[in-house]
Design a protein around this motif. Sequence first.
Motif, PDB file in Angstrom:
ATOM      1  N   TYR A 220      45.905  48.755  44.141  1.00 24.16           N
ATOM      2  CA  TYR A 220      46.185  48.862  45.734  1.00 24.16           C
ATOM      3  C   TYR A 220      46.951  47.727  46.415  1.00 24.16           C
ATOM      4  O   TYR A 220      47.244  46.584  45.902  1.00 24.16           O
ATOM      5  CB  TYR A 220      44.776  49.472  46.754  1.00 24.16           C
ATOM      6  N   GLU A 221      47.685  47.614  47.535  1.00 18.49           N
ATOM      7  CA  GLU A 221      48.130  47.058  48.235  1.00 18.49           C
ATOM      8  C   GLU A 221      47.351  45.738  48.819  1.00 18.49           C
ATOM      9  O   GLU A 221      48.251  45.041  48.104  1.00 18.49           O
ATOM     10  CB  GLU A 221      48.530  47.449  49.962  1.00 18.49           C
ATOM     11  N   VAL A 222      46.477  45.567  49.004  1.00 13.54           N
ATOM     12  CA  VAL A 222      45.268  43.757  48.751  1.00 13.54           C
ATOM     13  C   VAL A 222      45.752  43.118  47.614  1.00 13.54           C
ATOM     14  O   VAL A 222      45.517  42.365  47.127  1.00 13.54           O
ATOM     15  CB  VAL A 222      43.937  44.523  49.474  1.00 13.54           C
ATOM     16  N   ASP A 223      45.390  44.216  46.155  1.00 15.87           N
ATOM     17  CA  ASP A 223      45.512  43.183  45.304  1.00 15.87           C
ATOM     18  C   ASP A 223      46.837  43.283  44.284  1.00 15.87           C
ATOM     19  O   ASP A 223      46.875  42.194  43.962  1.00 15.87           O
ATOM     20  CB  ASP A 223      45.144  45.188  43.589  1.00 15.87           C
ATOM     21  N   ARG A 224      48.317  43.866  45.277  1.00 18.63           N
ATOM     22  CA  ARG A 224      49.519  43.389  44.870  1.00 18.63           C
ATOM     23  C   ARG A 224      49.746  42.306  45.586  1.00 18.63           C
ATOM     24  O   ARG A 224      50.731  41.250  45.488  1.00 18.63           O
ATOM     25  CB  ARG A 224      50.445  44.448  45.435  1.00 18.63           C
ATOM     26  N   GLN A 225      49.526  42.386  46.871  1.00 21.05           N
ATOM     27  CA  GLN A 225      49.291  40.876  47.653  1.00 21.05           C
ATOM     28  C   GLN A 225      48.998  39.509  47.245  1.00 21.05           C
ATOM     29  O   GLN A 225      49.824  38.240  46.969  1.00 21.05           O
ATOM     30  CB  GLN A 225      49.158  41.452  49.098  1.00 21.05           C
ATOM     31  N   ILE A 226      47.536  40.031  46.667  1.00 21.22           N
ATOM     32  CA  ILE A 226      47.111  38.294  46.203  1.00 21.22           C
ATOM     33  C   ILE A 226      47.455  38.551  44.477  1.00 21.22           C
ATOM     34  O   ILE A 226      48.505  37.003  44.183  1.00 21.22           O
ATOM     35  CB  ILE A 226      45.854  38.041  46.144  1.00 21.22           C
ATOM     36  N   GLY A 227      48.395  39.355  44.233  1.00 21.55           N
ATOM     37  CA  GLY A 227      49.342  39.320  43.404  1.00 21.55           C
ATOM     38  C   GLY A 227      50.568  38.314  43.230  1.00 21.55           C
ATOM     39  O   GLY A 227      50.758  37.363  42.704  1.00 21.55           O
ATOM     40  N   ASP A 228      51.130  38.608  44.340  1.00 19.73           N
ATOM     41  CA  ASP A 228      52.703  38.002  44.353  1.00 19.73           C
ATOM     42  C   ASP A 228      52.174  36.650  44.831  1.00 19.73           C
ATOM     43  O   ASP A 228      53.501  36.045  44.778  1.00 19.73           O
ATOM     44  CB  ASP A 228      53.127  38.985  45.857  1.00 19.73           C
ATOM     45  N   GLN A 229      51.116  36.248  45.743  1.00 22.82           N
ATOM     46  CA  GLN A 229      51.282  34.929  46.196  1.00 22.82           C
ATOM     47  C   GLN A 229      50.927  34.194  44.776  1.00 22.82           C
ATOM     48  O   GLN A 229      51.328  32.779  45.396  1.00 22.82           O
ATOM     49  CB  GLN A 229      49.904  35.433  47.232  1.00 22.82           C
ATOM     50  N   ILE A 230      49.876  34.901  44.006  1.00 27.36           N
ATOM     51  CA  ILE A 230      49.953  33.601  43.193  1.00 27.36           C
ATOM     52  C   ILE A 230      51.055  33.649  41.733  1.00 27.36           C
ATOM     53  O   ILE A 230      51.032  32.658  41.507  1.00 27.36           O
ATOM     54  CB  ILE A 230      48.674  34.726  42.389  1.00 27.36           C
ATOM     55  N   LYS A 231      51.837  34.180  42.344  1.00 22.39           N
ATOM     56  CA  LYS A 231      52.845  33.987  41.704  1.00 22.39           C
ATOM     57  C   LYS A 231      53.965  33.375  42.096  1.00 22.39           C
ATOM     58  O   LYS A 231      54.753  32.861  41.198  1.00 22.39           O
ATOM     59  CB  LYS A 231      53.747  35.975  41.230  1.00 22.39           C
ATOM     60  N   GLU A 232      53.772  33.423  43.236  1.00 24.62           N
ATOM     61  CA  GLU A 232      54.256  32.751  43.750  1.00 24.62           C
ATOM     62  C   GLU A 232      53.862  30.814  43.538  1.00 24.62           C
ATOM     63  O   GLU A 232      54.627  29.878  43.487  1.00 24.62           O
ATOM     64  CB  GLU A 232      54.262  32.627  45.614  1.00 24.62           C
ATOM     65  N   ILE A 233      53.033  31.068  43.348  1.00 22.42           N
ATOM     66  CA  ILE A 233      51.718  29.817  43.394  1.00 22.42           C
ATOM     67  C   ILE A 233      51.908  28.827  41.900  1.00 22.42           C
ATOM     68  O   ILE A 233      52.344  28.169  40.807  1.00 22.42           O
ATOM     69  CB  ILE A 233      50.725  29.539  43.023  1.00 22.42           C
TER      70      ILE A 233
END
Length: 275
Positions: free
Chosen positions: A39-52
């Motif tokens: 879901y969007e909430v999973d993709r959001q944290i996924g994208d955030q962690i990809k940045e980190i």
Amino acid sequence: MSDFSPQLAASEEIRARIDTSTPHSARFWNYFVGGKDHYEVDRQIGDQIKEIFPGLVDVALTSRHFLGRAVRHLAGEPGLRQFLDIGTGLPTADNTHQVAQRVAPDARIVYVDNDPIVLAHAGALLTSTPEGRTAYLDADLYDPDAVLEAAAATLDFSQPIALIILNTLGHVADHDQARDLVRRLMAGLPSGSHLVISDSTATSEGMIAASAAYNASGATPYYVRGVEEIAGFFDGLELLDPGVVRVPDWRPDPEGPGSAGAASVDAYCGVGRKR
């Protein structure tokens, strides 16, 4: 042959248990390995962690490849025909039963998870060759006795079994408790059984930061450990070569994803045999 637990019939009840307001470990991992069940909430944290820490994507992909290599090896040379996969996660390509039954069509596989999102998708795990068998248990790692008792309906505990616990033990906060859970599970398996483990490790600042960001997201926390702690899960077992190593370095396939970039993959794995 495939076996559904009674809970699988109650799909509306199962879906009612699924929380889409906070990130979820199985959906988050599914996003990282290129799946569609998130879901969007999973993709959001996924994208955030990809940045980190972009390297976590490599951890997810190489861990999946390790599963395939380990299962192929165990179904091949040692000739194991039974697999107990705990912390199954969401179905993707090359699930344990697909890999095992390509080598040995008569292989039997039991998947174990207590997660409603995984339970809702469990039908995809329950295909099987006519000669083999697959089953799904809605059960909890924290109750090893119940897991083993339920698995005995499908697996023959007089014959060796491969216990697979990938990227799951990090959810157990206390390392001593995690080791005890593994010990209790292996104690219930016969001689010749094997333990297959991989988990993310605290081997870079990036991975540590990614773990902290994930744990702050509201998802079920995942604790990265030191390499020596991963090795401790195999105490009392005979480690197969090459021992406890980064996941791309465990018997890399010369014709598949190999160990290129292994130094940057913050996940370790191993396979051990019970004497």
